[in-house]
Design an enzyme around this catalytic site. Structure first.
Site, PDB file in Angstrom:
ATOM      1  N   THR A  54      -4.468  34.825  13.069  1.00  0.00           N
ATOM      2  CA  THR A  54      -3.872  34.049  14.148  1.00  0.00           C
ATOM      3  C   THR A  54      -4.423  32.634  14.181  1.00  0.00           C
ATOM      4  O   THR A  54      -5.638  32.430  14.088  1.00  0.00           O
ATOM      5  CB  THR A  54      -4.140  34.735  15.501  1.00  0.00           C
ATOM      6  OG1 THR A  54      -3.761  36.088  15.387  1.00  0.00           O
ATOM      7  CG2 THR A  54      -3.365  34.060  16.617  1.00  0.00           C
ATOM      8  N   GLN A 106      -5.948  48.767  19.759  1.00  0.00           N
ATOM      9  CA  GLN A 106      -6.995  48.052  19.012  1.00  0.00           C
ATOM     10  C   GLN A 106      -8.372  48.244  19.639  1.00  0.00           C
ATOM     11  O   GLN A 106      -9.355  48.531  18.949  1.00  0.00           O
ATOM     12  CB  GLN A 106      -6.634  46.566  18.949  1.00  0.00           C
ATOM     13  CG  GLN A 106      -7.539  45.726  18.061  1.00  0.00           C
ATOM     14  CD  GLN A 106      -7.045  44.283  17.929  1.00  0.00           C
ATOM     15  OE1 GLN A 106      -6.001  43.919  18.466  1.00  0.00           O
ATOM     16  NE2 GLN A 106      -7.788  43.467  17.207  1.00  0.00           N
ATOM     17  N   ARG A 114     -16.494  41.038  22.494  1.00  0.00           N
ATOM     18  CA  ARG A 114     -17.970  40.995  22.379  1.00  0.00           C
ATOM     19  C   ARG A 114     -18.456  39.723  23.075  1.00  0.00           C
ATOM     20  O   ARG A 114     -18.807  38.736  22.410  1.00  0.00           O
ATOM     21  CB  ARG A 114     -18.400  40.928  20.900  1.00  0.00           C
ATOM     22  CG  ARG A 114     -18.052  42.119  20.035  1.00  0.00           C
ATOM     23  CD  ARG A 114     -18.437  41.864  18.583  1.00  0.00           C
ATOM     24  NE  ARG A 114     -17.785  40.664  18.068  1.00  0.00           N
ATOM     25  CZ  ARG A 114     -16.552  40.620  17.598  1.00  0.00           C
ATOM     26  NH1 ARG A 114     -15.827  41.713  17.539  1.00  0.00           N
ATOM     27  NH2 ARG A 114     -16.022  39.485  17.184  1.00  0.00           N
ATOM     28  N   TYR A 154      -8.568  35.928   8.683  1.00  0.00           N
ATOM     29  CA  TYR A 154      -9.036  35.707  10.063  1.00  0.00           C
ATOM     30  C   TYR A 154      -9.548  34.275  10.116  1.00  0.00           C
ATOM     31  O   TYR A 154     -10.599  34.021  10.678  1.00  0.00           O
ATOM     32  CB  TYR A 154     -10.156  36.733  10.300  1.00  0.00           C
ATOM     33  CG  TYR A 154     -10.543  37.054  11.723  1.00  0.00           C
ATOM     34  CD1 TYR A 154      -9.602  37.431  12.675  1.00  0.00           C
ATOM     35  CD2 TYR A 154     -11.890  37.025  12.101  1.00  0.00           C
ATOM     36  CE1 TYR A 154      -9.993  37.767  13.961  1.00  0.00           C
ATOM     37  CE2 TYR A 154     -12.276  37.364  13.389  1.00  0.00           C
ATOM     38  CZ  TYR A 154     -11.321  37.737  14.314  1.00  0.00           C
ATOM     39  OH  TYR A 154     -11.705  38.088  15.583  1.00  0.00           O
ATOM     40  N   ASP A 175       2.206  39.009  13.300  1.00  0.00           N
ATOM     41  CA  ASP A 175       1.500  40.277  13.133  1.00  0.00           C
ATOM     42  C   ASP A 175       1.430  40.967  14.489  1.00  0.00           C
ATOM     43  O   ASP A 175       0.410  40.931  15.175  1.00  0.00           O
ATOM     44  CB  ASP A 175       0.101  39.999  12.570  1.00  0.00           C
ATOM     45  CG  ASP A 175      -0.566  41.260  12.046  1.00  0.00           C
ATOM     46  OD1 ASP A 175       0.152  42.148  11.564  1.00  0.00           O
ATOM     47  OD2 ASP A 175      -1.798  41.327  12.109  1.00  0.00           O
ATOM     48  N   ASP A 208      -4.675  40.670   5.591  1.00  0.00           N
ATOM     49  CA  ASP A 208      -4.683  39.734   6.703  1.00  0.00           C
ATOM     50  C   ASP A 208      -6.079  39.121   6.832  1.00  0.00           C
ATOM     51  O   ASP A 208      -7.074  39.851   6.941  1.00  0.00           O
ATOM     52  CB  ASP A 208      -4.302  40.464   7.995  1.00  0.00           C
ATOM     53  CG  ASP A 208      -3.725  39.516   9.032  1.00  0.00           C
ATOM     54  OD1 ASP A 208      -3.375  38.370   8.676  1.00  0.00           O
ATOM     55  OD2 ASP A 208      -3.610  39.930  10.198  1.00  0.00           O
ATOM     56  N   TYR A 220     -10.791  50.317  16.924  1.00  0.00           N
ATOM     57  CA  TYR A 220     -11.151  49.387  15.848  1.00  0.00           C
ATOM     58  C   TYR A 220     -12.575  49.522  15.334  1.00  0.00           C
ATOM     59  O   TYR A 220     -12.886  48.975  14.262  1.00  0.00           O
ATOM     60  CB  TYR A 220     -10.846  47.942  16.255  1.00  0.00           C
ATOM     61  CG  TYR A 220     -11.985  47.180  16.861  1.00  0.00           C
ATOM     62  CD1 TYR A 220     -12.404  47.437  18.154  1.00  0.00           C
ATOM     63  CD2 TYR A 220     -12.646  46.195  16.128  1.00  0.00           C
ATOM     64  CE1 TYR A 220     -13.454  46.727  18.711  1.00  0.00           C
ATOM     65  CE2 TYR A 220     -13.705  45.482  16.680  1.00  0.00           C
ATOM     66  CZ  TYR A 220     -14.100  45.756  17.978  1.00  0.00           C
ATOM     67  OH  TYR A 220     -15.142  45.064  18.520  1.00  0.00           O
ATOM     68  N   HIS A 275      -9.201  31.278  17.300  1.00  0.00           N
ATOM     69  CA  HIS A 275      -8.767  32.638  17.622  1.00  0.00           C
ATOM     70  C   HIS A 275      -9.935  33.616  17.487  1.00  0.00           C
ATOM     71  O   HIS A 275     -10.149  34.468  18.360  1.00  0.00           O
ATOM     72  CB  HIS A 275      -7.619  33.057  16.698  1.00  0.00           C
ATOM     73  CG  HIS A 275      -7.262  34.514  16.808  1.00  0.00           C
ATOM     74  ND1 HIS A 275      -6.554  35.044  17.865  1.00  0.00           N
ATOM     75  CD2 HIS A 275      -7.531  35.573  15.990  1.00  0.00           C
ATOM     76  CE1 HIS A 275      -6.392  36.346  17.699  1.00  0.00           C
ATOM     77  NE2 HIS A 275      -6.974  36.696  16.567  1.00  0.00           N
ATOM     78  N   LYS A 331      -1.992  47.506  14.400  1.00  0.00           N
ATOM     79  CA  LYS A 331      -1.389  46.404  13.662  1.00  0.00           C
ATOM     80  C   LYS A 331      -0.320  46.840  12.678  1.00  0.00           C
ATOM     81  O   LYS A 331       0.394  45.984  12.156  1.00  0.00           O
ATOM     82  CB  LYS A 331      -2.482  45.696  12.840  1.00  0.00           C
ATOM     83  CG  LYS A 331      -3.614  45.120  13.670  1.00  0.00           C
ATOM     84  CD  LYS A 331      -3.239  43.791  14.254  1.00  0.00           C
ATOM     85  CE  LYS A 331      -4.467  43.071  14.780  1.00  0.00           C
ATOM     86  NZ  LYS A 331      -4.154  41.682  15.118  1.00  0.00           N
TER      87      LYS A 331
END
Lengths: 435, 435
Positions: free
Chosen positions: B367, B247, B150, B136, B240, B134, B251, B141, B260
């Protein structure tokens, strides 16, 4: 755990090379896939310097019932069909093969022609890997690496609650001996204005255990911890080759990717859960103040026998050392007891959200390091990210791996009253980048 | 990109439902695996409300040469063997099937009996997934999610240099319609002292494209960017499904894992690279000040036609809405042009370290969100992590998905002078956790 006659330390084999063999005495009998002279890969069992050809054993008529069922399923380029049968047939095959190979077995003359010398065999991956997951259960490694990447915050708050793991790449797992081509990649030195692309400088190894899944679960159905090990076939050594300079630049926010997926090497023999029964031990008590795991990860039986009495070694041989006929340099000596989470906890956590596990899935433990110098499972840790080079017997130094270096992992299960067993070979030699 | 007679906007089919069909006019002809009445799954091509049974088409004798080779390879429970043939045979099959289905085709009477109504078919995954990665590449997104996790540091320094990606779970990819069982998991609210385990509260979707690999590369051999799309079969929609509360807790430092891997849903028809040729567009220029990608990721031809003219929609229907016979609520409307990196850049980066790609590998885009409200591809973004609930036409509100909710993705390629094509269905309905 069941200790039976197959573990009897007094049992010897008429295959003389097995008696006193460091890895494959008659008490081990690990499972693998081999081929000879380019014929079709198929299942076999290691004994000393030889392999029992399971196809030939089936044809010999010496097997019956579940043992025959297991051996027949192993007549395939992967052990997946055999592993999917679960522990019962696997155990029956082990008991029968142990009896056939034992000194004074009346079938010796029938079995002897079915053996293939390992020196004439090529080893393949023992199973087709569906998914590969790498955990991070070596707490000293997590602390050491964390302190290099995040000096203020080496061990994150989730570490002692969650068996941290991430998905790796299944397509690049190879058996021992596969060429380690130095990868190219995008990297950025902290002092550089912008990144660049080329052969990486910080090629590293990671000393890990690999856990092979035998029986999966349905999507949506978690695996209770008391049943977790029923899903496991056995374990191997795993070297998760790593590009530390790619890792430093790419890993945030989604974790390691190209730093880890160019190659992972496994020892080709699965040491079965049956074989390692005498070496199971109580999981070390958590240090005072550490949280007790949540109930889904806690099982008294797992705590009482979820650890392994297993010593681990890493050896480096540079091209110059090979030329001079020097012995490999031992880079580290450690123990699997440095795993903060058990194999059962890894399996149960992985499936706790309903994630489907499948036969042939491979779970890495993450790097297993001890707390003290000399027991660390990667060069990143040993050399403090290159700041403290290792000196080789030739006078050469190493911060990370150089072209021509051979890196070998070894592991041996030891226990009082048991014959020690091992994994066989897990090695690779670094070749130059293909630019 | 080649535009040929198969894209002719004037071409209509004697399959009447195809003419004006939102997804499957004769200009599309996507590839999938179907079964009917529990028979063996096998390859087919969608046309309007029907499926061309490729096994039956081979048996009819209406195919020759590469077209016949491709259709024969598709007579299997997966399209892997067909995809591995590459673009040539795939294109020849497309041209021949387009001719056979065109209005006034002399073969209509022979082909008509070979059609299967989609309403009688069950769709399967189009290919056996080797590895699932996957990415990014949806920059809005990445910025939106980054600002939630963050706030000080939403888009990390590597984002505009590296197509960030991570490995996902192949075993839990399912075709449209698969039940979305609410996962359980270990979570910890920021205000809680310690974590707990149970059904998750923050079940989310992610609107993504899925890229299916046709032809792989050898381990150690990167894929030059000018050749990257020769390795790609086509694309699908990908949801997804995500557990945001898992998460947030798990993560760091190795990325998303159980958040996920409980399920990912794809639309079951592969819209081929041939079909989408008329919808390829110049990649939007990078904003002033953004770095130019390194040479291994830069190809003028890719920049001139590496983007897609593709509109994307997300629809939600709650159980109460279904009971009242209400239309689905459109949660968002966006565009694939919000991908900061092209498909070719994703493929080339992935293989740049020598990582082996294989037929059937699936690459998610990550996404795809637009920059403004109403174009965001997840509830996490739409509701600002639950702070701004969405109101449904029933008066219900949603921060994340509730049991009984149906979530559907849709995508349509549009361009002047071309007939619009789409993916078909990519939906799932949430069922309660199995505690």
């Amino acid at each position: 755990m069941t200790i039976d006659e197959t573990h009897d330390p007094a049992r010897e084999s008429w295959v003389e090379s097995a008696n006193g063999h460091a890895d494959f005495p008659i008490q081990n009998l690990p499972l693998g896939i081999f081929s000879r002279n380019g014929d079709n890969p198929r299942g076999g069992i290691a004994i000393g310097d030889m392999i029992v050809d399971l196809r030939a054993l089936v044809l010999s008529g010496l097997l019956e019932g579940e043992a025959r069922e297991a051996a027949s399923a192993a007549d395939s380029p992967s052990l997946n069909a055999m592993l999917a049968l679960g522990a019962g047939p696997r155990r029956e095959l082990r008991r029968r093969v142990s009896a056939l190979l034992a000194k004074n077995a009346t079938e010796q003359a029938q079995v002897e022609p079915l053996l293939v010398p390992q020196s004439e065999a090529r080893m393949h991956l023992p199973a087709h890997v569906g998914d590969y997951t790498d955990f991070y259960v070596g707490i000293h490694h997590a602390t050491n690496i964390g302190s290099l990447f995040r000096p203020d915050n080496p061990l994150l708050p989730n570490y002692k609650h969650v068996p941290i793991g991430y998905h790796g790449r299944a397509s690049t797992i190879r058996p021992t001996g596969a060429e380690v081509i130095r990868p190219q990649g995008q990297t950025k030195a902290p002092t550089a204005d912008s990144p660049s692309f080329g052969p990486i400088a910080k090629l590293d190894y990671e000393l890990e255990l690999g856990v092979w899944m035998a029986v999966g679960n349905d999507l949506g159905s978690p695996i209770p911890i008391a049943e977790a090990l029923d899903h496991v076939a056995g374990i191997t050594l795993l070297n998760d080759w790593s590009a530390r300079d790619i890792q430093a630049w790419e890993y945030q926010p989604l974790g390691p990717f190209l730093a880890k997926n160019f190659l992972s090497t496994v020892s080709p023999w699965i040491v079965t859960m049956e074989a390692l029964a005498p070496f199971r031990r109580a999981q070390p008590a958590r240090p005072e103040g550490d949280p007790r795991p949540l109930p889904y990860l806690w099982d008294e039986a797992d705590q009482s026998e979820g650890a392994l009495s297993l010593e681990l070694d890493v050896f480096l041989t540079s091209a110059a050392m090979r030329e001079k006929g020097m012995e490999p340099l031992r880079l580290s000596h450690g123990a699997a007891s440095n795993m903060y989470w058990t194999i059962a906890q890894m399996v149960t956590h992985h499936a706790s959200n309903g994630c489907q596990m499948q036969t042939g899935d491979l779970l890495g433990s993450g790097t297993i390091s001890g707390p003290e110098d000399g027991s660390q499972g990667s060069l990143m840790e040993i050399t403090r990210n290159g700041k403290e080079p290792v000196e080789l017997p030739t006078g050469e130094t190493r911060t990370f791996l150089e072209d021509g270096d051979e890196l070998a992992l070894a592991g041996h299960f030891t226990a009082d009253g048991a014959v020690s067993i091992g994994f066989g070979e897990c090695r690779g030699t670094v070749s130059p980048a293909r630019t």
